[in-house]
Design a protein around this motif. Structure first.
Motif, PDB file in Angstrom:
ATOM      1  N   LEU A   1       0.832  -1.211   0.000  1.00  0.00           N
ATOM      2  CA  LEU A   1       0.000   0.000   0.000  1.00  0.00           C
ATOM      3  C   LEU A   1       0.860   1.252   0.000  1.00  0.00           C
TER       4      LEU A   1
ATOM      5  N   GLU B   1       3.975   1.584  -0.961  1.00  0.00           N
ATOM      6  CA  GLU B   1       4.722   1.713  -2.222  1.00  0.00           C
ATOM      7  C   GLU B   1       3.835   2.173  -3.367  1.00  0.00           C
ATOM      8  N   SER B   2       2.600   1.689  -3.397  1.00  0.00           N
ATOM      9  CA  SER B   2       1.747   2.014  -4.547  1.00  0.00           C
ATOM     10  C   SER B   2       0.953   3.302  -4.357  1.00  0.00           C
ATOM     11  N   ALA B   3       0.717   3.718  -3.107  1.00  0.00           N
ATOM     12  CA  ALA B   3      -0.157   4.885  -2.918  1.00  0.00           C
ATOM     13  C   ALA B   3       0.527   6.084  -2.273  1.00  0.00           C
ATOM     14  N   LEU B   4       1.659   5.881  -1.610  1.00  0.00           N
ATOM     15  CA  LEU B   4       2.218   7.004  -0.852  1.00  0.00           C
ATOM     16  C   LEU B   4       3.636   7.412  -1.254  1.00  0.00           C
ATOM     17  N   TYR B   5       4.524   6.469  -1.362  1.00  0.00           N
ATOM     18  CA  TYR B   5       5.916   6.832  -1.628  1.00  0.00           C
ATOM     19  C   TYR B   5       6.579   5.732  -2.454  1.00  0.00           C
ATOM     20  N   PRO B   6       7.212   6.108  -3.576  1.00  0.00           N
ATOM     21  CA  PRO B   6       7.753   5.080  -4.475  1.00  0.00           C
ATOM     22  C   PRO B   6       9.050   4.439  -3.970  1.00  0.00           C
TER      23      PRO B   6
ATOM     24  N   SER C   1      -0.135  -1.221  -8.380  1.00  0.00           N
ATOM     25  CA  SER C   1       0.733  -0.213  -9.000  1.00  0.00           C
ATOM     26  C   SER C   1       0.486  -0.031 -10.486  1.00  0.00           C
TER      27      SER C   1
ATOM     28  N   TYR D   1      11.012   3.608 -10.835  1.00  0.00           N
ATOM     29  CA  TYR D   1      10.619   4.887 -10.237  1.00  0.00           C
ATOM     30  C   TYR D   1      11.465   6.073 -10.712  1.00  0.00           C
ATOM     31  N   LYS D   2      12.637   5.786 -11.217  1.00  0.00           N
ATOM     32  CA  LYS D   2      13.522   6.831 -11.762  1.00  0.00           C
ATOM     33  C   LYS D   2      13.779   7.957 -10.765  1.00  0.00           C
ATOM     34  N   ILE D   3      13.962   7.597  -9.535  1.00  0.00           N
ATOM     35  CA  ILE D   3      14.252   8.614  -8.512  1.00  0.00           C
ATOM     36  C   ILE D   3      15.639   8.343  -7.959  1.00  0.00           C
ATOM     37  N   PHE D   4      16.388   9.414  -7.774  1.00  0.00           N
ATOM     38  CA  PHE D   4      17.725   9.273  -7.209  1.00  0.00           C
ATOM     39  C   PHE D   4      18.057  10.567  -6.483  1.00  0.00           C
TER      40      PHE D   4
END
Lengths: 142, 256
Positions: free
Chosen positions: A14, A16-21, A56, A105-108
């Motif tokens: 939950l 990971e899919s709704a709040l923070y990747p 997701s 997620y392409k976040i760094f």
């Protein structure tokens, strides 16, 4: 204790899919693959992957396949990893999270990495504490 | 040779089969009813998170209990809307043609959507059944939220401005053109601005109306400018006007 594990896995889905990747599901899949026997672990990571795909918005089967392949990969080195230092497992887990995050997620960013490290440590300690592994528990052979 | 548990092998084959079936949309019969269960669950989680973040904000600002933060957000939004209106009125004075290009014309059809969650993408509770299609624009007032990238029967996924795959043409309130792109650090950059063009802090950045986007939607304001003389372009960091984490409802523009 396994009921708590299922609850934590569902909560991680939950979050990971709704709040923070953050790849919490991958961290759980990694640790479950290392700490439970292969039969149990494969059913858990498969179900976890399907739920993550559903929550997701991904193509059905993507994450379950990734998690199962991760399980097979880890099974090859299960004995060695548990016999070796915990740091190696942590490094491998961090590397897996990094690759997964960059791909999906392409976040760094610094904040993201710190959060990821804290999550990894938390889940790692939880699994080591409540699901200890006996080194004689050999499930795969080469 | 590697001996793998037969359950694992079976589940791997099943995963590949599911992947194949879903790739050709053959699992929609199963997935669509499941989505109607997932949406309320995710909605509740998202609402709980918003309530929790509001609660912690109140704890931190207990002495300023009368929601100063909310007022500030409202005033910033109003200020930005008014700034945009002034800019538009000036343009309209100069040219009757531009009157027709005013942002968000009345003939646009808006589809209201509840925000179900925000991870990498924003997930909203409307899909094909409400007429949403990939590529449609999602707004909150005159602020651009993002573009719809994928749709199922009941939900849609919106790519946000800070997504690394987001890239759209934009201009400042002074007419300087460039492109707005998301970064992996979740920041928004206004780039490809010619060195001869002037950028100023706090200038608003809006859409140009190209690439199927309505014109003059607010993207944010310039908060930092980077100039490198050896680079043919200069760039600026943009801060969004609205806080995405506080959004409960957004609108999908469906006429484009």
């Amino acid at each position: 204790m396994k009921y708590f594990l299922f609850i934590f896995i569902f909560l991680s889905l939950l979050i990971e899919s709704a709040l923070y990747p953050l790849p919490l599901s991958l961290i759980f899949a990694f640790m479950v693959s290392l700490h439970l026997n292969q039969k149990e672990a494969s059913v858990i990571v498969f179900t976890e992957g399907l739920l993550l795909d559903l929550f997701s918005f991904r193509v059905f089967g993507t994450d379950s396949l990734i998690f199962l392949l991760l399980l097979v990969f880890l099974s090859l080195f299960r004995q060695k990893m548990h016999a070796g230092r915990a740091l190696y497992r942590l490094i491998l887990l961090f590397a897996a999270c990094l690759i997964y995050s960059l791909f999906f997620y392409k976040i760094f960013s610094t904040g993201y990495i710190i959060t990821a490290i804290l999550s990894i440590l938390g889940i790692f300690i939880y699994m080591e504490r409540f699901f200890p592994v006996s080194l004689t528990d050999k499930r795969l052979s080469l | 040779m590697v001996k793998t548990d037969k359950y694992t092998s079976l589940l791997i084959i099943l995963s590949i089969l599911l992947l194949f079936l879903d790739f050709f949309h053959l699992l929609n019969v199963v997935k669509n009813p499941l989505e109607s269960v997932i949406i309320p669950v995710k909605q509740e989680v998202y609402n709980a998170k918003m309530a929790l973040s509001n609660f912690t904000a109140i704890l931190w600002q207990y002495s300023k209990f009368n929601s100063l933060a909310q007022n500030e957000q409202r005033l910033i939004k109003e200020n930005n809307d008014l700034s945009l209106q002034i800019q538009l009125l000036q343009e309209e004075n100069n040219s009757v043609r531009k009157q027709l290009d005013a942002p968000l014309p009345a003939d646009f059809h808006y589809i209201p959507a509840l925000v179900v969650g925000i991870s990498r993408y924003m997930e909203i509770s409307v899909g094909e059944n409400a007429g949403v299609k990939p590529g449609m624009t999602v707004v909150d007032g005159a602020n651009l939220i993002g573009k719809v990238v994928s749709v199922t029967l009941l939900r849609s996924r919106v790519m946000l401005l800070n997504d690394p795959d987001m890239s759209l043409p934009a201009k400042t309130s002074r007419g300087v053109v460039g492109r707005v792109t998301g970064q992996s650090s979740q920041t928004i950059i206004f780039e490809r601005v010619l060195q001869k063009d002037s950028l100023f802090l706090n200038d608003q950045v809006v859409t140009t109306g190209e690439e199927n986007l309505p014109p003059n939607l607010i993207l944010g304001k310039i908060v930092h400018i980077t100039v490198n003389d050896t680079d043919p372009y200069k760039r600026a960091k943009i801060e969004p006007v609205i806080n995405l984490q506080n959004l409960k409802t957004v609108f999908v523009i469906s006429t484009l």
